[in-house]
Design a protein around this motif. Sequence first.
Motif, PDB file in Angstrom:
ATOM      1  N   TRP A 133       0.831  -1.200   0.000  1.00  0.00           N
ATOM      2  CA  TRP A 133       0.000   0.000   0.000  1.00  0.00           C
ATOM      3  C   TRP A 133       0.868   1.254   0.000  1.00  0.00           C
ATOM      4  CZ3 TRP A 133      -0.076   3.132   4.513  1.00  0.00           C
ATOM      5  CH2 TRP A 133      -0.916   4.239   4.412  1.00  0.00           C
ATOM      6  N   ALA A 134       1.912   1.276   0.824  1.00  0.00           N
ATOM      7  CA  ALA A 134       2.702   2.489   1.011  1.00  0.00           C
ATOM      8  C   ALA A 134       3.701   2.742  -0.119  1.00  0.00           C
ATOM      9  CB  ALA A 134       3.443   2.422   2.344  1.00  0.00           C
ATOM     10  N   ALA A 135       4.239   1.698  -0.717  1.00  0.00           N
ATOM     11  CA  ALA A 135       5.268   1.888  -1.751  1.00  0.00           C
ATOM     12  C   ALA A 135       4.765   2.695  -2.957  1.00  0.00           C
ATOM     13  CB  ALA A 135       5.834   0.540  -2.178  1.00  0.00           C
ATOM     14  N   PRO A 136       3.619   2.354  -3.546  1.00  0.00           N
ATOM     15  CA  PRO A 136       3.155   3.169  -4.678  1.00  0.00           C
ATOM     16  C   PRO A 136       2.818   4.607  -4.286  1.00  0.00           C
ATOM     17  CG  PRO A 136       1.987   1.084  -4.642  1.00  0.00           C
ATOM     18  CD  PRO A 136       2.765   1.163  -3.372  1.00  0.00           C
ATOM     19  N   ILE A 137       2.271   4.783  -3.078  1.00  0.00           N
ATOM     20  CA  ILE A 137       1.949   6.137  -2.629  1.00  0.00           C
ATOM     21  C   ILE A 137       3.231   6.948  -2.445  1.00  0.00           C
ATOM     22  CG2 ILE A 137       0.993   7.470  -0.712  1.00  0.00           C
ATOM     23  CD1 ILE A 137      -1.125   5.289  -0.439  1.00  0.00           C
ATOM     24  N   ALA A 138       4.249   6.340  -1.859  1.00  0.00           N
ATOM     25  CA  ALA A 138       5.522   7.033  -1.673  1.00  0.00           C
ATOM     26  C   ALA A 138       6.171   7.342  -3.023  1.00  0.00           C
ATOM     27  CB  ALA A 138       6.459   6.188  -0.814  1.00  0.00           C
ATOM     28  N   PHE A 139       6.124   6.400  -3.945  1.00  0.00           N
ATOM     29  CA  PHE A 139       6.698   6.609  -5.276  1.00  0.00           C
ATOM     30  C   PHE A 139       5.977   7.741  -5.999  1.00  0.00           C
ATOM     31  CE2 PHE A 139       6.851   5.616  -9.834  1.00  0.00           C
ATOM     32  CZ  PHE A 139       8.219   5.698 -10.034  1.00  0.00           C
ATOM     33  N   LEU A 140       4.637   7.694  -5.992  1.00  0.00           N
ATOM     34  CA  LEU A 140       3.855   8.727  -6.671  1.00  0.00           C
ATOM     35  C   LEU A 140       4.063  10.089  -6.021  1.00  0.00           C
ATOM     36  CD1 LEU A 140       1.682   9.492  -8.781  1.00  0.00           C
ATOM     37  CD2 LEU A 140      -0.014   9.024  -7.015  1.00  0.00           C
ATOM     38  N   GLY A 141       4.056  10.125  -4.692  1.00  0.00           N
ATOM     39  CA  GLY A 141       4.261  11.393  -3.991  1.00  0.00           C
ATOM     40  C   GLY A 141       5.640  11.966  -4.247  1.00  0.00           C
ATOM     41  N   SER A 142       6.649  11.109  -4.269  1.00  0.00           N
ATOM     42  CA  SER A 142       8.013  11.575  -4.551  1.00  0.00           C
ATOM     43  C   SER A 142       8.121  12.121  -5.968  1.00  0.00           C
ATOM     44  CB  SER A 142       9.009  10.438  -4.368  1.00  0.00           C
ATOM     45  OG  SER A 142       8.972   9.959  -3.059  1.00  0.00           O
ATOM     46  N   TRP A 143       7.589  11.367  -6.917  1.00  0.00           N
ATOM     47  CA  TRP A 143       7.646  11.827  -8.305  1.00  0.00           C
ATOM     48  C   TRP A 143       6.885  13.140  -8.466  1.00  0.00           C
ATOM     49  CZ3 TRP A 143       3.531  12.691 -11.644  1.00  0.00           C
ATOM     50  CH2 TRP A 143       3.904  13.112 -12.917  1.00  0.00           C
ATOM     51  N   TYR A 144       5.695  13.208  -7.883  1.00  0.00           N
ATOM     52  CA  TYR A 144       4.888  14.420  -8.033  1.00  0.00           C
ATOM     53  C   TYR A 144       5.609  15.633  -7.447  1.00  0.00           C
ATOM     54  CZ  TYR A 144       0.981  17.649  -7.939  1.00  0.00           C
ATOM     55  OH  TYR A 144       0.185  18.740  -8.137  1.00  0.00           O
ATOM     56  N   GLY A 145       6.135  15.492  -6.253  1.00  0.00           N
ATOM     57  CA  GLY A 145       6.819  16.617  -5.611  1.00  0.00           C
ATOM     58  C   GLY A 145       8.062  17.050  -6.363  1.00  0.00           C
ATOM     59  N   LEU A 146       8.881  16.084  -6.762  1.00  0.00           N
ATOM     60  CA  LEU A 146      10.121  16.429  -7.469  1.00  0.00           C
ATOM     61  C   LEU A 146       9.835  17.029  -8.847  1.00  0.00           C
ATOM     62  CD1 LEU A 146      12.345  13.373  -6.530  1.00  0.00           C
ATOM     63  CD2 LEU A 146      12.601  15.730  -5.730  1.00  0.00           C
ATOM     64  N   SER A 147       8.872  16.456  -9.572  1.00  0.00           N
ATOM     65  CA  SER A 147       8.597  16.973 -10.914  1.00  0.00           C
ATOM     66  C   SER A 147       7.829  18.290 -10.861  1.00  0.00           C
ATOM     67  CB  SER A 147       7.820  15.947 -11.741  1.00  0.00           C
ATOM     68  OG  SER A 147       6.537  15.723 -11.191  1.00  0.00           O
ATOM     69  N   TYR A 148       6.983  18.476  -9.866  1.00  0.00           N
ATOM     70  CA  TYR A 148       6.232  19.724  -9.745  1.00  0.00           C
ATOM     71  C   TYR A 148       7.184  20.894  -9.519  1.00  0.00           C
ATOM     72  CZ  TYR A 148       2.697  23.057  -8.217  1.00  0.00           C
ATOM     73  OH  TYR A 148       1.899  24.160  -8.101  1.00  0.00           O
ATOM     74  N   TYR A 149       8.196  20.679  -8.694  1.00  0.00           N
ATOM     75  CA  TYR A 149       9.161  21.744  -8.403  1.00  0.00           C
ATOM     76  C   TYR A 149      10.385  21.685  -9.304  1.00  0.00           C
ATOM     77  CZ  TYR A 149       6.256  22.733  -4.423  1.00  0.00           C
ATOM     78  OH  TYR A 149       5.184  23.064  -3.632  1.00  0.00           O
ATOM     79  N   ASP A 150      10.343  20.841 -10.345  1.00  0.00           N
ATOM     80  CA  ASP A 150      11.368  20.755 -11.382  1.00  0.00           C
ATOM     81  C   ASP A 150      12.758  20.453 -10.803  1.00  0.00           C
ATOM     82  OD1 ASP A 150      12.198  20.677 -13.981  1.00  0.00           O
ATOM     83  OD2 ASP A 150      12.415  22.847 -14.208  1.00  0.00           O
TER      84      ASP A 150
END
Length: 112
Positions: A8-25
Amino acid sequence: MKWFLILWAAPIAFLGSWYGLSYYDMSFGIFMLTRDAHDLVFRIYGHVLGMPPESIPPLVARAIVIDSLFVFAIIAFRRRKRIMAWWKGRRQLRSDGSAQDLPSAESLSNAP
């Protein structure tokens, strides 16, 4: 139960990490972490779903919250005996008047 939480936590952590890093470039030289890739992914999802791309992140966040509530409800159901024992013990301590360890208002007023 451990694997259930990991899966449950791994995909959420992966998605959250990608979203945060890509959102702030914060690309670190990786294309998928650039703001261009971020916008492209949400444009594709928006086109596939037939909705504006900026409305997708709040929907994903809401889905994560609801899924998390289901996961915690499953965990609480599986551990309901331990939770009830803890709750009854806590209530028993309160009703016994064993809060003598806590300082009373009277003893605090006599403090130097």
